[in-house]
Design a protein around this motif. Structure first.
Motif, PDB file in Angstrom:
ATOM      1  N   PHE A 109      64.458  14.392  54.609  1.00 32.63           N
ATOM      2  CA  PHE A 109      63.769  15.660  54.843  1.00 32.63           C
ATOM      3  C   PHE A 109      64.204  16.223  56.180  1.00 32.63           C
ATOM      4  O   PHE A 109      64.373  15.492  57.154  1.00 32.63           O
ATOM      5  N   GLY A 110      64.367  17.531  56.237  1.00 32.37           N
ATOM      6  CA  GLY A 110      64.658  18.215  57.484  1.00 32.37           C
ATOM      7  C   GLY A 110      64.003  19.573  57.497  1.00 32.37           C
ATOM      8  O   GLY A 110      63.901  20.239  56.458  1.00 32.37           O
ATOM      9  N   TYR A 155      63.127  24.524  55.429  1.00 31.39           N
ATOM     10  CA  TYR A 155      62.993  23.101  55.151  1.00 31.39           C
ATOM     11  C   TYR A 155      63.770  22.729  53.895  1.00 31.39           C
ATOM     12  O   TYR A 155      64.024  23.563  53.026  1.00 31.39           O
ATOM     13  N   ALA A 156      64.155  21.445  53.823  1.00 33.88           N
ATOM     14  CA  ALA A 156      64.871  20.931  52.652  1.00 33.88           C
ATOM     15  C   ALA A 156      64.578  19.441  52.498  1.00 33.88           C
ATOM     16  O   ALA A 156      64.435  18.716  53.480  1.00 33.88           O
ATOM     17  N   GLY A 199      66.796  14.890  43.253  1.00 37.74           N
ATOM     18  CA  GLY A 199      67.555  16.114  43.514  1.00 37.74           C
ATOM     19  C   GLY A 199      67.230  16.697  44.864  1.00 37.74           C
ATOM     20  O   GLY A 199      66.893  15.991  45.808  1.00 37.74           O
ATOM     21  N   VAL A 200      67.314  18.025  44.932  1.00 37.83           N
ATOM     22  CA  VAL A 200      67.139  18.739  46.193  1.00 37.83           C
ATOM     23  C   VAL A 200      66.079  19.822  46.017  1.00 37.83           C
ATOM     24  O   VAL A 200      66.024  20.476  44.982  1.00 37.83           O
ATOM     25  N   GLU A 201      65.269  19.973  47.033  1.00 35.30           N
ATOM     26  CA  GLU A 201      64.249  21.015  47.073  1.00 35.30           C
ATOM     27  C   GLU A 201      64.347  21.683  48.431  1.00 35.30           C
ATOM     28  O   GLU A 201      64.391  20.999  49.455  1.00 35.30           O
ATOM     29  N   ALA A 202      64.403  23.010  48.472  1.00 32.91           N
ATOM     30  CA  ALA A 202      64.526  23.729  49.733  1.00 32.91           C
ATOM     31  C   ALA A 202      63.644  24.963  49.692  1.00 32.91           C
ATOM     32  O   ALA A 202      63.303  25.464  48.615  1.00 32.91           O
ATOM     33  N   THR A 241      55.938  10.525  52.393  1.00 33.86           N
ATOM     34  CA  THR A 241      57.031  11.460  52.149  1.00 33.86           C
ATOM     35  C   THR A 241      57.533  11.308  50.714  1.00 33.86           C
ATOM     36  O   THR A 241      57.240  10.328  50.033  1.00 33.86           O
ATOM     37  N   GLN A 242      58.303  12.290  50.273  1.00 38.04           N
ATOM     38  CA  GLN A 242      58.851  12.242  48.929  1.00 38.04           C
ATOM     39  C   GLN A 242      59.957  11.196  48.853  1.00 38.04           C
ATOM     40  O   GLN A 242      60.771  11.071  49.756  1.00 38.04           O
TER      41      GLN A 242
END
Length: 173
Positions: free
Chosen positions: A132-133, A117-118, A101-104, A93-94
């Motif tokens: 992660f979700g 996903y985010a 930061g955030v990736e979505a 996983t990342q």
């Protein structure tokens, strides 16, 4: 999961029971199984996700969670134990090192397919975390094959001393 693995020589897959389930085979180790992954040990961030009976499931994994996938081909049972006679797959996983930061995102498609996903990740001098979700739902072109899966995945590491590190891994599907 099938798309990134399809680029590796010796790794094949077939569509299994459900629309998201694929049966992965490493050098012919699982060619007769129509459900899940057998004879290949599956890990996530170095933690085993293969069940005690030797079955690992691919329909619970969301490929958006992973930064890389490692595949060891051939008999690895001497190092990885039972159920690794065909090889080993390790999903990573990342982490905060990969993403600060955030990736979505969202994927949509036919047959009611939708995946939201985010990922949030960060790091400091003594810690590193990745959260992660995702929620995915849809149905196949075949009747009575709808699915709805929510996944939460957490990896947190804390450097207690220069020689000791604590790591927490949480997976919920």
């Amino acid at each position: 999961i099938a798309e990134p693995l399809s680029l590796l020589p010796g790794v094949t897959f077939i569509q299994a029971n459900g629309p998201r389930d694929v049966s992965v085979s490493v050098r012919g180790s699982n060619n007769r199984s129509s459900f899940g992954v057998r004879n290949v040990k599956v890990y996530e961030d170095g933690f085993p996700v293969t069940q005690p009976d030797g079955l690992a499931r691919t329909d619970l994994a969301d490929p958006h969670a992973y930064s890389s996938i490692e595949v060891l081909q051939g008999p690895s049972s001497s190092f990885y134990g039972n159920y690794a006679t065909g090889g080993v797959i390790n999903f990573y996983t990342q982490t905060g090192k990969d993403l600060q930061g955030v990736e979505a995102g969202a994927d949509v498609g036919s047959f009611g397919y939708m995946n939201l996903y985010a990922t949030a990740a960060g790091m400091g001098d003594r810690y590193d975390y990745g959260l992660f979700g995702s929620h995915v739902r849809g149905q196949s072109y075949t009747e009575h094959t709808s699915y709805s899966t929510t996944t939460e995945n957490v990896l947190v590491s804390f450097q207690v001393t220069s020689e000791d590190r604590w790591t927490l891994k949480f997976i919920n599907n």
